[in-house]
Design a protein around this motif. Structure first.
Motif, short mmCIF file in Angstrom:
data_model
loop_
_atom_site.label_atom_id
_atom_site.label_comp_id
_atom_site.label_asym_id
_atom_site.label_seq_id
_atom_site.Cartn_x
_atom_site.Cartn_y
_atom_site.Cartn_z
N SER A 455 47.27 36.25 37.57
CA SER A 455 48.59 36.41 36.96
C SER A 455 48.61 36.03 35.49
CB SER A 455 49.62 35.58 37.73
OG SER A 455 49.26 34.20 37.74
N TRP A 461 46.44 45.56 34.88
CA TRP A 461 47.30 46.03 35.97
C TRP A 461 47.72 44.87 36.87
CZ3 TRP A 461 47.64 49.88 33.16
CH2 TRP A 461 46.52 50.56 32.68
N ARG A 462 47.84 43.69 36.28
CA ARG A 462 48.24 42.52 37.07
C ARG A 462 49.67 42.63 37.58
NH1 ARG A 462 47.91 41.20 31.78
NH2 ARG A 462 49.74 40.26 30.77
N ASN A 463 50.44 43.53 36.97
CA ASN A 463 51.80 43.74 37.46
C ASN A 463 51.85 44.62 38.69
OD1 ASN A 463 51.16 46.19 36.35
ND2 ASN A 463 52.93 46.31 34.97
N GLY A 464 50.69 45.16 39.11
CA GLY A 464 50.61 45.94 40.34
C GLY A 464 50.92 47.41 40.20
N ASN A 481 45.29 44.51 42.73
CA ASN A 481 44.75 43.17 42.90
C ASN A 481 43.26 43.21 43.25
OD1 ASN A 481 45.00 40.18 43.44
ND2 ASN A 481 44.35 40.88 45.46
#
Length: 650
Positions: A455, A461-464, A481
């Motif tokens: 996070s 692309w940590r926001n998904g 993830n």
């Protein structure tokens, strides 16, 4: 059935009392095994490294408790099940009989194995292993005479007698006590009886598994300290005994087979082995002071393709490959970590036989042997525990001088499942690389359950959410993830290489994946994406040796390193072909996989090969008759023959 209203309160009370008696027998078994572990640690304290910390000893005892709980729980499974199903039918006497008999037997086995373990550790330096069964084929009278004369086991025999008397007394004591206090604890309502029944069952299942976690007590998770002897004591004598039988059975099955499963004549096999013998053409670069051979967990070739470049998953690898020898289309030796790693170390292709408990006598193929002949100290770094697939023992048997694991780097990383994070592993390597060292590094972060905390990282692309151009590829995309762990692994590798290049400009780097990841961006990867890993070599002078090879295999690595650094005309043998020589093999092989410049073939469950065209019209399936099956069979037959004829049980 135990909570049916028609049951009398006496039967319900009998169930509770019997459960309590089983618990007491479970507790006594756990205490017996833990007592032996503590005695071993005290009695053989000179074998324990002074570097072992109090925390590591606590971790060893805590993990050992899980094995002890599992062993006692499994042994009491029959009386527990009988208590659950026979009490409602007024068969309490059968439950009592089974509990008493099994209670005496299983505790007696614990006692005998625990006491005899003292003598075994004194002789072999470890708890029970498959060596104990070699005595079946030895002079058994001589073995017994030697044990009596050398160890004078009269004290052990007296200890066994005393402890067996204790077992009988304790089992009888447990059986005859009234436990009247349980009457006041037993619920009267049906709902409470249901809850208590479920609780008893759940607790017993967890005890038999050795854990309340999703992961039961297992040998591959036992090496929780930096000390091999302490790690060996984590598993109790009971489990060690059965692991020894299991290991011996596997080895005996392999080594007693005289039939090559690939049905190829001896002449053809001998021709392959003869053709494998060669001599180095170098040295082609100045001898590096340090060599880093990085084997990346599940690092495959599909993310390196241009169509996925926008995901930014392997930017460090892309940056590094511009200055080295890079082959994107490489077949791994196997589809699992240990089998590929074994092949890379021994130089013998995986032919269907797990090498983790075998030792090859054929040094002319061994990468470790060749590096030590060139004056390098060999080191192995693993981000997990050395008990996994007995990788520590494997490396030791194959002559690795120094072996490091997660235990040397703190034991656990932020993810905590497979050991330390790749960043922690590379930090450990950075502190442990003397001059003239060959360093084999096996990473772990790109592996399930993928619970690194990304996070606060720079992962895009940590926001998904992926960009729109990637979302249209499929309705079923690999989770951001999961791919974040690939991104993290690539980033840590890149930082490590940069750091080492600054400190040791003459270092040589070899980077590959252990196997294809079995995880793909979308639900319909092609056969190329299902089968390939990359190879990258970096170092001073490497860029001038650019290879004309487009296709390679793991087996090409040893030959390439030898040509780069070995003295001219140094003899060695290899199933692969050096990437810096002009000759190009028509086909390369992995286990159940074949590749040439145009096609890749994979063997399916029906033993038939199916193919895919990798050039021109990629949707064209190659004709079945073009599959070089016979060449593949000869290759695998030679690998099997070399391994089996070179087997040594040390």
């Amino acid at each position: 059935m135990l909570v049916d209203d028609s049951l009398s309160s006496s039967r319900w009370l009998n169930f509770i009392k019997e459960s309590w008696k089983i618990f007491l027998l479970w507790l006594s078994g756990v205490l017996l095994l833990m007592s032996f572990r503590l005695f071993y640690l005290f009695h053989f304290s000179e074998k324990v490294s002074s570097d072992v910390t109090v925390k590591q000893l606590f971790d060893a005892l805590a993990t050992g408790f899980k094995f002890d709980s599992s062993a006692a729980g499994v042994c009491l499974l029959i009386p527990f099940l009988m208590n659950c199903f026979l009490q409602p039918f007024r068969l309490a006497h059968l439950v009592k009989y089974a509990r008493n008999i099994i209670g005496v037997i299983y505790q007696s086995v614990f006692v005998i194995l625990g006491v005899c373990g003292v003598t075994y550790i004194s002789e072999y330096g470890s708890q029970y292993n498959y060596f104990m069964l070699e005595g079946l084929y030895d002079d058994q009278q001589a073995i017994i005479s030697t044990a009596i004369q050398q160890y004078k086991p009269w004290g052990s025999l007296l200890s066994i007698v005393i402890l067996l008397l204790y077992v009988l007394f304790w089992t009888r004591f447990v059986d005859r006590r009234n436990y009247s206090f349980l009457i006041n604890l037993c619920p009267k309502s049906r709902a409470k009886k249901v809850i208590l029944s479920i609780l008893v069952i759940v607790v017993f299942i967890c005890a038999a598994r050795g854990s309340f976690d999703s992961r039961p007590a297992s040998r591959k998770w036992s090496a929780v300290t930096t000390d091999p002897f302490v790690n060996n004591l984590v598993i109790n004598p009971f489990r060690s005994f059965f692991y020894a039988i299991q290991d011996y059975g596997e080895l005996n099955q392999l080594t007693t087979s005289n039939t090559n499963p690939y049905s190829v004549s001896e002449d053809k096999i001998n021709n392959v082995l003869l053709n494998n013998e060669t001599r180095s053409i170098g040295p082609l670069i100045e001898k590096p002071s340090r060599i880093f051979f990085i084997v990346m967990e599940s690092f495959d070739s599909w993310p390196l393709q241009d169509k996925y470049r926008g995901l930014g998953l392997t930017e460090n690898f892309h940056r590094l490959k511009a200055n080295g020898i890079f082959v994107e289309q490489t077949l791994p030796a196997a589809s699992s970590t240990m089998n590929s790693l074994s092949s890379l170390v021994t130089g013998i292709p995986f032919s269907g036989i797990n090498m983790s408990r075998l030792t090859s006598k054929v040094d002319t193929y061994s990468l470790i042997h060749h590096m030590e002949k060139q004056g390098y100290t060999s080191q192995f770094f693993y981000g997990g525990l050395l008990s996994w697939q007995t990788v520590g023992e494997f490396m030791n048997r194959h002559g690795v001088d120094r072996i490091y694991s997660a235990a040397n780097a703190g034991g656990k990383g932020s993810a905590g499942v497979w050991g330390v994070d790749d960043g922690q592993l590379f930090d450990l390597v950075s502190k442990s690389v003397p001059e003239n060292s060959f360093n084999l590094i096996m990473t772990t972060s790109y592996h399930g359950p993928f619970n690194l905390d990304l996070s606060n990282s720079e992962y895009p692309w940590r926001n998904g959410v992926y960009p729109a151009q990637f979302q249209v590829m499929s309705d079923e995309l690999l989770s951001p993830n999961t791919l974040g762990h690939l991104w993290y692994s690539d980033k840590m590798m890149g930082q490590f290489v940069d750091n080492m290049q600054r400190q040791y400009p003459d270092a040589l780097f070899v980077i590959t994946g252990d196997h294809y990841s079995r995880r793909y961006f979308h639900a319909k990867p092609n056969l190329y994406e299902l089968t390939h890993v990359p190879i990258l070599l970096l170092g001073q002078g490497i860029s001038s040796k650019l290879s004309n090879r487009k296709v390679a295999s793991h087996m090409d690595i040893t030959a390439t390193i030898m040509d780069l650094i070995a003295s001219s005309d140094t003899p060695f043998a290899s199933f692969g072909h050096s990437l810096v020589r002009s000759e190009i093999p028509e086909n390369v092989f992995g286990y159940k996989t074949i590749r040439n410049s145009e096609y890749v073939w994979k063997q399916g469950n029906n033993e038939q090969f199916y193919g895919y065209r990798c050039t021109a019209k990629m949707d064209v399936k190659p004709p079945d008759q073009s599959v070089p099956i016979h060449e593949y069979q000869v290759y695998m037959a030679a690998a099997w023959q070399l391994l089996m004829k070179g087997f040594a049980d040390d």
